[in-house]
Scaffold this motif. Structure first.
Motif: not given
Length: 354
Positions: A1-7, A34-39
């Motif tokens: 699951m990608n949580y990139i929207e959090e950034f 860098i961050a992609d919302g997961n790590k």
């Protein structure tokens, strides 16, 4: 699951698959985190990126969205390109070299931080407001250390700032009492990005710690004789606040040398621009021309001498900076074609020898 929207990812403005995207959260010299919302990943620039980059403006800054190749097992990544920015705060880099420096990118709001003591500098605030308008973000002036001043002193300081930051929200705050933070939170909504900018010792790191409700930034005291502080933050870094907003902290700037601002000077000095529109002559220089509305405003106190001198000074500075940039661009273009010509001569010489 990608949580990139959090950034702060927004599908409507990006041009690549979000699985290959990440946001720059820290820049230290040539190292990027860098961050992609997961790590998070430690990232470096690809060879192709380095070969194609033409200026310092092409390199990643904190807040940038980048296309990356992720090496998940190694917690590393390769940055392939910087995605288009919706805003960027740029200044002339310190020193004599003509070079732009991106302080922060893709921010919605810039908090221009100054302290409510005798280091309050309205001319400096003027510069930050101009540069923020030019960046494409919304300026908000934050006046810290409210608890150290009387209500009369706070009101007087706000009145001074209002004269140079016309129409800009001004928020006096106290990290001790929490007063003013509710007003700040109106600009710190989930997925939105704000940047803290200002001189050393004005309380940016304390603001970060208060908003995060934990000590993440080192704080050093200020000198009592002039209220000036020492650099505490040494690099630019993005933090995720408990409510999901994003906050970029930056090192204190001793001075803000403008890189650009011609398109925003009308917004930063709308009072003077409005007066100039009422001058009898359209090309009025505001010196001795008859029917000059600006001179009338200066004479009757409607416009302060300091404000008008600052307006003229910033116009001269921007014109000078533009000339420097044009000269640099011409020299770079000349050197580029010199290299091309030299390469072609070497190529044909090698062919003839064979």
């Amino acid at each position: 699951m990608n949580y990139i929207e959090e950034f702060g990812w927004d599908d409507s403005i990006q041009t690549i698959d979000k699985e290959n995207a990440a946001r720059v959260i820290t820049v230290q010299k040539n190292n990027y985190r860098i961050a992609d919302g997961n790590k998070e990943y430690l990232a470096h620039l690809s060879g192709r990126f380095l070969n194609q980059a033409m200026s310092s403006l092409d390199f990643p800054a904190v807040g940038d969205w980048v296309e990356v190749q992720k090496l998940v097992d190694e917690d590393k990544a390769v940055i392939k390109q910087v995605l288009p920015r919706k805003s960027q705060f740029v200044r002339q880099a310190a020193g004599m070299k003509t070079e732009a420096q991106i302080v922060a990118a893709n921010m919605d709001t810039v908090f221009i931080v100054n302290s409510l003591n005798h280091d309050l500098n309205v001319r400096r605030i003027e510069r930050y407001v101009l540069a923020t308008y030019e960046s494409g973000a919304v300026p908000v002036v934050v006046l810290t250390k409210k608890d150290e001043c009387s209500s009369e002193e706070v009101a007087a300081a706000v009145s001074q700032v209002e004269e140079v930051a016309i129409g800009v929200t001004i928020v006096p705050v106290s990290n001790v009492t929490g007063d003013g933070f509710e007003a700040l939170m109106a600009y710190l909504q989930p997925g939105k990005t704000a940047a803290l900018l200002g001189s050393s010792g004005v309380g940016k790191s304390t603001l970060v710690n208060t908003l995060l409700d934990k000590e993440v930034q080192e704080i050093k005291g200020i000198r009592e004789d002039d209220s000036r502080g020492r650099h505490t933050t040494t690099h630019r870094e993005m933090f995720v606040l408990p409510n999901g907003a994003l906050l970029i902290d930056t090192p204190g700037m001793r001075e803000l040398q403008l890189w650009e601002g011609e398109t925003a000077i009308g917004a930063a000095f709308e009072d003077i621009e409005a007066l100039a529109e009422e001058c009898h002559f359209k090309d009025c220089r505001h010196s001795a021309e008859p029917g000059c509305r600006v001179n009338e405003a200066l004479e009757d106190g409607e416009l302060s001498e300091g404000r008008f001198r600052s307006y003229l000074k910033l116009q001269r500075e921007l014109a000078y900076e533009k000339r420097r940039q044009d000269q640099k661009a011409q020299l770079e273009e000349k050197n580029k074609w010199k290299k091309v010509s030299k390469g072609l001569k070497s190529k044909y010489k090698h062919r003839n020898v064979r």
